[in-house]
Design a protein around this motif. Structure first.
Motif, PDB file in Angstrom:
ATOM      1  N   ARG A  54       0.815  -1.259   0.121  1.00 23.28           N
ATOM      2  CA  ARG A  54       0.071   0.045  -0.207  1.00 23.28           C
ATOM      3  C   ARG A  54       1.091   1.233  -0.005  1.00 23.28           C
ATOM      4  NH1 ARG A  54      -0.997   3.724   3.252  1.00 23.28           N
ATOM      5  NH2 ARG A  54      -2.742   4.916   3.173  1.00 23.28           N
ATOM      6  N   ALA A  55       2.196   1.350   0.849  1.00 26.78           N
ATOM      7  CA  ALA A  55       2.642   2.609   0.692  1.00 26.78           C
ATOM      8  C   ALA A  55       3.513   2.773  -0.539  1.00 26.78           C
ATOM      9  CB  ALA A  55       4.032   2.201   1.914  1.00 26.78           C
ATOM     10  N   TRP A  56       4.024   1.863  -1.187  1.00 27.00           N
ATOM     11  CA  TRP A  56       4.562   2.010  -2.774  1.00 27.00           C
ATOM     12  C   TRP A  56       3.165   2.389  -3.693  1.00 27.00           C
ATOM     13  CZ3 TRP A  56       9.301   3.411  -3.674  1.00 27.00           C
ATOM     14  CH2 TRP A  56      10.288   2.877  -2.883  1.00 27.00           C
ATOM     15  N   TYR A  57       2.208   1.684  -3.368  1.00 28.36           N
ATOM     16  CA  TYR A  57       1.151   2.094  -4.261  1.00 28.36           C
ATOM     17  C   TYR A  57       0.784   3.668  -4.067  1.00 28.36           C
ATOM     18  CZ  TYR A  57      -3.938   2.386  -6.130  1.00 28.36           C
ATOM     19  OH  TYR A  57      -4.803   2.392  -6.915  1.00 28.36           O
ATOM     20  N   VAL A  58       0.439   3.883  -2.968  1.00 25.94           N
ATOM     21  CA  VAL A  58       0.159   5.495  -2.554  1.00 25.94           C
ATOM     22  C   VAL A  58       1.256   6.303  -3.218  1.00 25.94           C
ATOM     23  CG1 VAL A  58      -0.138   7.193  -0.755  1.00 25.94           C
ATOM     24  CG2 VAL A  58      -1.495   4.777  -0.706  1.00 25.94           C
ATOM     25  N   PHE A  59       2.636   5.899  -2.887  1.00 27.98           N
ATOM     26  CA  PHE A  59       3.478   6.626  -3.373  1.00 27.98           C
ATOM     27  C   PHE A  59       3.482   7.016  -4.761  1.00 27.98           C
ATOM     28  CE2 PHE A  59       8.203   7.034  -4.894  1.00 27.98           C
ATOM     29  CZ  PHE A  59       8.357   8.071  -4.329  1.00 27.98           C
ATOM     30  N   ALA A  60       3.481   5.810  -5.525  1.00 25.73           N
ATOM     31  CA  ALA A  60       3.327   6.090  -7.113  1.00 25.73           C
ATOM     32  C   ALA A  60       2.360   6.916  -7.583  1.00 25.73           C
ATOM     33  CB  ALA A  60       3.236   4.500  -7.548  1.00 25.73           C
ATOM     34  N   ILE A  61       1.102   6.948  -6.913  1.00 29.07           N
ATOM     35  CA  ILE A  61       0.045   7.659  -7.274  1.00 29.07           C
ATOM     36  C   ILE A  61       0.438   9.292  -6.868  1.00 29.07           C
ATOM     37  CG2 ILE A  61      -2.339   8.327  -6.700  1.00 29.07           C
ATOM     38  CD1 ILE A  61      -3.046   5.348  -6.383  1.00 29.07           C
ATOM     39  N   GLU A  62       0.733   9.387  -5.694  1.00 32.17           N
ATOM     40  CA  GLU A  62       1.079  10.966  -5.263  1.00 32.17           C
ATOM     41  C   GLU A  62       2.274  11.488  -5.543  1.00 32.17           C
ATOM     42  OE1 GLU A  62       0.022  11.099  -1.092  1.00 32.17           O
ATOM     43  OE2 GLU A  62      -1.885  10.440  -1.362  1.00 32.17           O
ATOM     44  N   VAL A  63       3.378  11.003  -6.151  1.00 34.03           N
ATOM     45  CA  VAL A  63       4.801  11.202  -6.238  1.00 34.03           C
ATOM     46  C   VAL A  63       4.458  12.548  -7.304  1.00 34.03           C
ATOM     47  CG1 VAL A  63       5.747   9.954  -7.972  1.00 34.03           C
ATOM     48  CG2 VAL A  63       7.091  10.914  -6.227  1.00 34.03           C
ATOM     49  N   GLY A  64       3.866  12.268  -8.420  1.00 32.41           N
ATOM     50  CA  GLY A  64       3.789  13.403  -9.224  1.00 32.41           C
ATOM     51  C   GLY A  64       3.054  14.844  -8.868  1.00 32.41           C
ATOM     52  N   GLN A  74       2.557  15.787  -5.455  1.00 31.08           N
ATOM     53  CA  GLN A  74       2.857  16.108  -4.153  1.00 31.08           C
ATOM     54  C   GLN A  74       4.214  15.362  -3.636  1.00 31.08           C
ATOM     55  OE1 GLN A  74      -0.454  15.561  -1.611  1.00 31.08           O
ATOM     56  NE2 GLN A  74      -1.075  17.762  -1.817  1.00 31.08           N
ATOM     57  N   PRO A  75       5.308  15.548  -4.506  1.00 29.01           N
ATOM     58  CA  PRO A  75       6.254  14.702  -3.943  1.00 29.01           C
ATOM     59  C   PRO A  75       6.867  14.769  -2.612  1.00 29.01           C
ATOM     60  CG  PRO A  75       7.168  16.568  -5.414  1.00 29.01           C
ATOM     61  CD  PRO A  75       5.754  16.482  -5.293  1.00 29.01           C
ATOM     62  N   ALA A  76       6.958  15.842  -1.970  1.00 24.74           N
ATOM     63  CA  ALA A  76       7.378  16.026  -0.608  1.00 24.74           C
ATOM     64  C   ALA A  76       6.449  15.019   0.486  1.00 24.74           C
ATOM     65  CB  ALA A  76       7.365  17.384  -0.142  1.00 24.74           C
ATOM     66  N   PHE A  77       5.249  15.191   0.280  1.00 25.17           N
ATOM     67  CA  PHE A  77       4.329  14.446   1.050  1.00 25.17           C
ATOM     68  C   PHE A  77       4.409  12.927   0.809  1.00 25.17           C
ATOM     69  CE2 PHE A  77       2.363  18.808   1.785  1.00 25.17           C
ATOM     70  CZ  PHE A  77       2.423  18.862   2.941  1.00 25.17           C
ATOM     71  N   ALA A  78       4.676  12.770  -0.528  1.00 30.55           N
ATOM     72  CA  ALA A  78       4.451  11.281  -0.892  1.00 30.55           C
ATOM     73  C   ALA A  78       5.737  10.390  -0.152  1.00 30.55           C
ATOM     74  CB  ALA A  78       4.665  11.200  -2.488  1.00 30.55           C
ATOM     75  N   ILE A  79       6.962  11.286  -0.292  1.00 37.11           N
ATOM     76  CA  ILE A  79       7.983  10.865   0.349  1.00 37.11           C
ATOM     77  C   ILE A  79       7.932  10.689   1.794  1.00 37.11           C
ATOM     78  CG2 ILE A  79      10.482  11.085   0.776  1.00 37.11           C
ATOM     79  CD1 ILE A  79      10.804  12.519  -2.244  1.00 37.11           C
ATOM     80  N   LEU A  80       7.414  11.645   2.480  1.00 29.87           N
ATOM     81  CA  LEU A  80       7.131  11.268   4.030  1.00 29.87           C
ATOM     82  C   LEU A  80       6.225  10.374   4.255  1.00 29.87           C
ATOM     83  CD1 LEU A  80       6.425  15.109   4.990  1.00 29.87           C
ATOM     84  CD2 LEU A  80       8.271  13.653   5.613  1.00 29.87           C
ATOM     85  N   GLY A  81       5.212  10.280   3.423  1.00 29.02           N
ATOM     86  CA  GLY A  81       4.185   8.950   3.609  1.00 29.02           C
ATOM     87  C   GLY A  81       4.838   7.732   3.419  1.00 29.02           C
ATOM     88  N   LEU A  82       5.630   7.543   2.363  1.00 31.35           N
ATOM     89  CA  LEU A  82       6.168   6.354   2.221  1.00 31.35           C
ATOM     90  C   LEU A  82       7.377   6.112   3.257  1.00 31.35           C
ATOM     91  CD1 LEU A  82       7.032   4.127   0.143  1.00 31.35           C
ATOM     92  CD2 LEU A  82       9.113   5.528  -0.683  1.00 31.35           C
ATOM     93  N   VAL A  83       8.142   7.080   3.729  1.00 36.24           N
ATOM     94  CA  VAL A  83       9.067   6.839   4.809  1.00 36.24           C
ATOM     95  C   VAL A  83       8.174   6.457   6.007  1.00 36.24           C
ATOM     96  CG1 VAL A  83      10.810   7.761   6.383  1.00 36.24           C
ATOM     97  CG2 VAL A  83      10.975   8.317   3.956  1.00 36.24           C
ATOM     98  N   HIS A  84       7.295   7.047   6.343  1.00 33.17           N
ATOM     99  CA  HIS A  84       6.319   6.772   7.640  1.00 33.17           C
ATOM    100  C   HIS A  84       5.840   5.298   7.691  1.00 33.17           C
ATOM    101  CE1 HIS A  84       2.521   7.086  10.129  1.00 33.17           C
ATOM    102  NE2 HIS A  84       3.520   7.965  10.881  1.00 33.17           N
ATOM    103  N   ASP A  85       5.301   4.872   6.358  1.00 29.46           N
ATOM    104  CA  ASP A  85       4.937   3.650   6.089  1.00 29.46           C
ATOM    105  C   ASP A  85       5.731   2.559   6.235  1.00 29.46           C
ATOM    106  OD1 ASP A  85       2.295   4.530   6.095  1.00 29.46           O
ATOM    107  OD2 ASP A  85       2.087   4.543   3.837  1.00 29.46           O
TER     108      ASP A  85
END
Length: 190
Positions: A64-74, A76-87
């Motif tokens: 799920r972390a990588w799926y959400v990251f792939a969707i949001e990185v384009g 909101q890259p900063a928040f996508a990276i934060l979410g990925l690290v958090h997860d």
């Protein structure tokens, strides 16, 4: 008179002892080796299913972390990276719990140290993600910043205390226990 009291007291004590022994005698058949063996098997099954659950949950969170990251990185890259690290730090915590269950199933001993590591990771996760979120806030009020500093200070203090606890736990552990733990984890003590 005193002799009569002592005699009565001895009879009361004897009656209480006999009653207590008779109560346990009723459970003697229920507490046979077979019953206790069955309870130990159920206990092991509980640990086994809990460990497998930790593994499955960590796989789901990882995916799920990588799926959400792939969707949001384009967008909101900063928040996508934060979410990925958090997860991903949550996945590390879950895998550490999984490893703890495996070690218990191997050694039949619950060890304090992995739980201390989990707490250190959780506090570090909180420090990293909260700090990064604060740095990307549009409007940062004094009240929010002060609350962040208090939270940061508390988490740093928790990490320092937990690291000291890990150090003390390692120093206090008897050599035989360290060797047994190392053997269960596949690490040589030499």
């Amino acid at each position: 008179m005193r002799h009569v009291r002592e005699e009565m007291m001895e009879r009361v004590v004897e009656t209480v002892k006999r009653t207590a022994i008779n109560r346990w005698a009723r459970f003697e058949n229920a507490l046979s080796d077979r019953t206790i063996g069955m309870m130990e098997t159920l206990d092991m099954l509980g640990y086994l299913t809990t460990g497998v659950s930790f593994l499955v949950i960590s796989i789901v969170v990882f995916g799920r972390a990588w799926y959400v990251f792939a969707i949001e990185v384009g967008s909101q890259p900063a928040f996508a990276i934060l979410g990925l690290v958090h997860d991903l730090l949550l996945v590390v915590i879950l895998l550490e719990l999984f490893r703890t269950v495996i070690n218990f199933l191997k050694t039949k001993v619950i060890i304090l140290e992995p739980f201390l590591y989990i707490c250190v990771i959780a506090s570090t996760r909180r420090i990293l993600t909260t700090g990064a979120q604060i740095s990307y806030m549009d409007e940062l009020t004094d009240q929010v910043f002060n609350r962040y500093l208090m939270d940061l200070g508390a988490n740093v203090l928790v990490v320092v205390i937990l690291v000291a606890a890990v150090y003390l736990a390692r120093r206090a552990a008897p050599p035989a226990m360290i060797e047994r733990i190392g053997a269960a984890q596949g690490v040589s003590s030499r």
